[in-house]
Write a protein that holds these residues in place. Structure first.
Motif, PDB file in Angstrom:
ATOM      1  N   ARG A 169       0.819  -1.216   0.000  1.00 21.10           N
ATOM      2  CA  ARG A 169       0.000   0.000   0.000  1.00 21.10           C
ATOM      3  C   ARG A 169       0.852   1.265   0.000  1.00 21.10           C
ATOM      4  NH1 ARG A 169      -2.970  -0.262   5.171  1.00 21.10           N
ATOM      5  NH2 ARG A 169      -4.038   1.607   4.429  1.00 21.10           N
ATOM      6  N   ARG A 170       2.170   1.087   0.108  1.00 21.24           N
ATOM      7  CA  ARG A 170       3.100   2.222   0.222  1.00 21.24           C
ATOM      8  C   ARG A 170       2.629   3.150   1.339  1.00 21.24           C
ATOM      9  NH1 ARG A 170       3.391   3.852  -5.588  1.00 21.24           N
ATOM     10  NH2 ARG A 170       3.039   5.935  -4.776  1.00 21.24           N
ATOM     11  N   ALA A 171       2.564   2.576   2.541  1.00 14.21           N
ATOM     12  CA  ALA A 171       2.042   3.326   3.679  1.00 14.21           C
ATOM     13  C   ALA A 171       2.746   2.912   4.960  1.00 14.21           C
ATOM     14  CB  ALA A 171       0.535   3.103   3.812  1.00 14.21           C
ATOM     15  N   LEU A 172       2.651   3.781   5.971  1.00 10.55           N
ATOM     16  CA  LEU A 172       3.207   3.513   7.290  1.00 10.55           C
ATOM     17  C   LEU A 172       2.088   3.609   8.320  1.00 10.55           C
ATOM     18  CD1 LEU A 172       6.357   5.848   7.166  1.00 10.55           C
ATOM     19  CD2 LEU A 172       6.313   3.381   6.747  1.00 10.55           C
ATOM     20  N   THR A 173       2.118   2.724   9.305  1.00 13.51           N
ATOM     21  CA  THR A 173       1.211   2.829  10.447  1.00 13.51           C
ATOM     22  C   THR A 173       1.986   3.517  11.560  1.00 13.51           C
ATOM     23  OG1 THR A 173       0.048   0.813   9.821  1.00 13.51           O
ATOM     24  CG2 THR A 173      -0.197   1.566  12.098  1.00 13.51           C
ATOM     25  N   VAL A 174       1.481   4.639  12.024  1.00 12.55           N
ATOM     26  CA  VAL A 174       2.216   5.488  12.962  1.00 12.55           C
ATOM     27  C   VAL A 174       1.449   5.616  14.269  1.00 12.55           C
ATOM     28  CG1 VAL A 174       3.240   7.776  13.318  1.00 12.55           C
ATOM     29  CG2 VAL A 174       3.135   6.793  11.018  1.00 12.55           C
ATOM     30  N   LEU A 175       2.170   5.462  15.384  1.00  8.73           N
ATOM     31  CA  LEU A 175       1.582   5.677  16.704  1.00  8.73           C
ATOM     32  C   LEU A 175       1.972   7.077  17.141  1.00  8.73           C
ATOM     33  CD1 LEU A 175      -0.083   4.142  18.840  1.00  8.73           C
ATOM     34  CD2 LEU A 175       2.078   3.611  19.989  1.00  8.73           C
ATOM     35  N   GLY A 176       0.988   7.984  17.155  1.00  9.25           N
ATOM     36  CA  GLY A 176       1.263   9.386  17.427  1.00  9.25           C
ATOM     37  C   GLY A 176       0.994   9.783  18.858  1.00  9.25           C
ATOM     38  N   LYS A 177       0.819  11.087  19.056  1.00  7.51           N
ATOM     39  CA  LYS A 177       0.569  11.623  20.397  1.00  7.51           C
ATOM     40  C   LYS A 177      -0.712  11.053  20.972  1.00  7.51           C
ATOM     41  CE  LYS A 177       2.912  16.105  20.144  1.00  7.51           C
ATOM     42  NZ  LYS A 177       2.744  17.576  20.255  1.00  7.51           N
ATOM     43  N   GLY A 178      -0.673  10.817  22.290  1.00 10.33           N
ATOM     44  CA  GLY A 178      -1.861  10.284  22.960  1.00 10.33           C
ATOM     45  C   GLY A 178      -2.188   8.862  22.574  1.00 10.33           C
ATOM     46  N   GLY A 179      -1.215   8.155  21.982  1.00 11.57           N
ATOM     47  CA  GLY A 179      -1.451   6.773  21.589  1.00 11.57           C
ATOM     48  C   GLY A 179      -2.378   6.618  20.407  1.00 11.57           C
ATOM     49  N   LYS A 180      -2.603   7.718  19.645  1.00 13.61           N
ATOM     50  CA  LYS A 180      -3.491   7.658  18.482  1.00 13.61           C
ATOM     51  C   LYS A 180      -2.745   7.096  17.275  1.00 13.61           C
ATOM     52  CE  LYS A 180      -6.264  11.616  19.974  1.00 13.61           C
ATOM     53  NZ  LYS A 180      -6.651  13.017  19.682  1.00 13.61           N
ATOM     54  N   GLU A 181      -3.368   6.117  16.630  1.00 10.04           N
ATOM     55  CA  GLU A 181      -2.757   5.467  15.474  1.00 10.04           C
ATOM     56  C   GLU A 181      -3.314   6.066  14.188  1.00 10.04           C
ATOM     57  OE1 GLU A 181      -1.719   1.071  15.575  1.00 10.04           O
ATOM     58  OE2 GLU A 181      -3.338   1.086  14.110  1.00 10.04           O
ATOM     59  N   ARG A 182      -2.433   6.258  13.211  1.00  7.54           N
ATOM     60  CA  ARG A 182      -2.868   6.759  11.911  1.00  7.54           C
ATOM     61  C   ARG A 182      -2.050   6.095  10.817  1.00  7.54           C
ATOM     62  NH1 ARG A 182       0.772  10.670  13.726  1.00  7.54           N
ATOM     63  NH2 ARG A 182       2.152  11.598  12.147  1.00  7.54           N
ATOM     64  N   THR A 183      -2.577   6.121   9.604  1.00  9.80           N
ATOM     65  CA  THR A 183      -1.869   5.578   8.447  1.00  9.80           C
ATOM     66  C   THR A 183      -1.482   6.737   7.547  1.00  9.80           C
ATOM     67  OG1 THR A 183      -3.138   3.526   8.557  1.00  9.80           O
ATOM     68  CG2 THR A 183      -2.023   4.013   6.481  1.00  9.80           C
ATOM     69  N   VAL A 184      -0.209   6.772   7.149  1.00 11.53           N
ATOM     70  CA  VAL A 184       0.274   7.856   6.289  1.00 11.53           C
ATOM     71  C   VAL A 184       0.902   7.258   5.036  1.00 11.53           C
ATOM     72  CG1 VAL A 184       0.649   9.484   8.174  1.00 11.53           C
ATOM     73  CG2 VAL A 184       2.489   7.945   7.503  1.00 11.53           C
ATOM     74  N   PRO A 185       0.770   7.941   3.904  1.00  8.66           N
ATOM     75  CA  PRO A 185       1.365   7.432   2.657  1.00  8.66           C
ATOM     76  C   PRO A 185       2.881   7.583   2.661  1.00  8.66           C
ATOM     77  CG  PRO A 185       0.344   9.562   2.286  1.00  8.66           C
ATOM     78  CD  PRO A 185       0.006   9.190   3.693  1.00  8.66           C
ATOM     79  N   LEU A 186       3.514   6.772   1.847  1.00  4.22           N
ATOM     80  CA  LEU A 186       4.970   6.779   1.716  1.00  4.22           C
ATOM     81  C   LEU A 186       5.313   6.903   0.239  1.00  4.22           C
ATOM     82  CD1 LEU A 186       7.577   6.359   3.453  1.00  4.22           C
ATOM     83  CD2 LEU A 186       7.428   3.940   2.866  1.00  4.22           C
ATOM     84  N   GLY A 187       6.048   7.943  -0.123  1.00  2.00           N
ATOM     85  CA  GLY A 187       6.397   8.173  -1.517  1.00  2.00           C
ATOM     86  C   GLY A 187       7.359   7.133  -2.066  1.00  2.00           C
ATOM     87  N   VAL A 188       7.432   7.041  -3.378  1.00  2.00           N
ATOM     88  CA  VAL A 188       8.291   6.048  -4.031  1.00  2.00           C
ATOM     89  C   VAL A 188       9.770   6.237  -3.672  1.00  2.00           C
ATOM     90  CG1 VAL A 188       9.108   5.187  -6.271  1.00  2.00           C
ATOM     91  CG2 VAL A 188       6.669   5.650  -5.922  1.00  2.00           C
ATOM     92  N   PRO A 189      10.324   7.475  -3.730  1.00  2.00           N
ATOM     93  CA  PRO A 189      11.741   7.638  -3.345  1.00  2.00           C
ATOM     94  C   PRO A 189      11.995   7.226  -1.893  1.00  2.00           C
ATOM     95  CG  PRO A 189      10.975   9.561  -4.549  1.00  2.00           C
ATOM     96  CD  PRO A 189       9.761   8.749  -4.243  1.00  2.00           C
ATOM     97  N   ALA A 190      11.030   7.541  -1.012  1.00  2.00           N
ATOM     98  CA  ALA A 190      11.196   7.166   0.392  1.00  2.00           C
ATOM     99  C   ALA A 190      11.162   5.653   0.556  1.00  2.00           C
ATOM    100  CB  ALA A 190      10.102   7.822   1.233  1.00  2.00           C
ATOM    101  N   LEU A 191      10.254   4.985  -0.155  1.00  2.00           N
ATOM    102  CA  LEU A 191      10.174   3.531  -0.072  1.00  2.00           C
ATOM    103  C   LEU A 191      11.439   2.890  -0.610  1.00  2.00           C
ATOM    104  CD1 LEU A 191       8.471   1.074   0.640  1.00  2.00           C
ATOM    105  CD2 LEU A 191       7.497   1.163  -1.660  1.00  2.00           C
ATOM    106  N   ARG A 192      11.968   3.453  -1.689  1.00  2.00           N
ATOM    107  CA  ARG A 192      13.203   2.938  -2.274  1.00  2.00           C
ATOM    108  C   ARG A 192      14.367   3.074  -1.284  1.00  2.00           C
ATOM    109  NH1 ARG A 192      13.556   6.259  -6.755  1.00  2.00           N
ATOM    110  NH2 ARG A 192      11.850   5.078  -7.684  1.00  2.00           N
ATOM    111  N   ALA A 193      14.476   4.242  -0.642  1.00  2.00           N
ATOM    112  CA  ALA A 193      15.551   4.466   0.334  1.00  2.00           C
ATOM    113  C   ALA A 193      15.370   3.574   1.556  1.00  2.00           C
ATOM    114  CB  ALA A 193      15.565   5.932   0.751  1.00  2.00           C
ATOM    115  N   LEU A 194      14.119   3.371   1.962  1.00  2.00           N
ATOM    116  CA  LEU A 194      13.834   2.517   3.116  1.00  2.00           C
ATOM    117  C   LEU A 194      14.201   1.068   2.823  1.00  2.00           C
ATOM    118  CD1 LEU A 194      12.706   2.821   5.946  1.00  2.00           C
ATOM    119  CD2 LEU A 194      10.423   2.435   5.027  1.00  2.00           C
TER     120      LEU A 194
END
Length: 301
Positions: A169-194
């Motif tokens: 899905r080219r995405a990250l699951t992130v645990l943010g402030k207050g323990g709130k979870e969100r899904t954020v997109p990940l660009g192609v260059p970032a995925l390649r570097a990762l």
């Protein structure tokens, strides 16, 4: 210096409440505890004897000492939360902070790196890949790419786990402030570097390494302070006056998204802001750029 009677036990109970029931970060809990310790020492009386004039005197003293309006606002929020909780729990008879007001906060327009600045920063890290065979350079490039691509806070990036990366899905699951979870997109260059970093990650990891994506040089979880140093070094050549470091990349990501036509609600969700009012600062940034362009280019500006 000892606190006036009645404060110590109440503070410990409130800190436990912030941690267990409100799910605040350890950093925020420490800040609130420090604020309340300062208040107790300033007032010199127990919590039940604190008055509204005493609270105003405390705020006035910190303002005279040069505290920023944002700091004063945080402390107002802190004492409101504390005395509101103490009143609900029946620990004080009156809430002296109920009518306490904070100074109006100035809207700070962050100066962010331009797209060209970010490209140069990423290119400078990429150039280091050809200078040797250090897997940590792959980590550094992946970190900068991920921060700019997904707008993560540095603490969120350092706590990112391997299972939080969804390549399909080219995405990250992130645990943010207050323990709130969100899904954020990940660009192609970032995925390649990762992917390049994760290929080299086993060279840094040890038998006791955590399942975090980013590791320190000794195989432990990457410390946010180290991450900040990495990003500051990468963005050192950013535009004059621009905010560098992880938060500068977060600001840049949001500003460039809105410049490109993204709607405010989507940017709010990606950044993990609880209120869209926080995200609206980026519309002020882009509006300011429009005004500057108008003043410079329009013959009757």
């Amino acid at each position: 210096m000892e606190l006036p009677p009645g404060w110590s036990a109440l503070l410990e109970d409130y800190v436990a409440h912030l941690d267990a029931e409100r799910g605040l970060s350890p950093h925020t809990v420490r800040a609130y505890r420090g604020d309340l310790v300062e208040l107790a020492r300033h007032c010199g009386v127990g919590p039940a004897e604190v008055t509204l004039p005493a609270l105003r005197s405390w705020l006035s003293a910190m303002t005279d000492a040069g505290a920023a309006s944002s700091t004063v606002q945080r402390r107002v929020a802190c004492v409101r939360g504390f005395f509101g909780w103490a009143r609900r729990e029946g620990l004080v008879a009156e809430d002296p902070a109920a009518r306490l007001t904070a100074p109006r906060r100035r809207r700070h327009l962050p100066r962010v790196p331009s797209r060209a600045d970010v490209d140069l920063s990423l290119a400078s890290v990429s150039a280091r890949l050809s200078e040797g065979d250090n897997p940590l350079v792959h980590r550094d490039l992946a970190l900068v790419e991920v921060l700019y691509s997904s707008g993560l806070r540095v603490s969120e990036a350092c706590s990112l786990r391997l299972r939080d990366v969804d390549r399909e899905r080219r995405a990250l699951t992130v645990l943010g402030k207050g323990g709130k979870e969100r899904t954020v997109p990940l660009g192609v260059p970032a995925l390649r570097a990762l992917d390049a970093w994760l290929h080299r990650r086993p060279e840094v990891a040890g038998p006791r390494s955590p399942e975090t994506v980013f590791l320190g040089a000794r195989g432990g979880a990457m410390d946010p302070r180290v991450a900040r140093r990495v990003v500051h070094a990468a963005t050192a050549g950013a535009g004059r006056g621009a905010e560098t470091g992880p938060h500068g990349l977060r600001h840049a990501m949001a500003t460039h998204l809105i410049d490109g036509g993204a709607d405010l609600r989507s940017v709010q969700e990606m950044l993990g802001h609880s209120s869209v009012a926080t995200t609206q600062i980026y519309t002020h940034v882009t509006s300011e750029r429009l005004r500057q362009a108008f003043r410079q280019a329009h013959p009757r500006a």
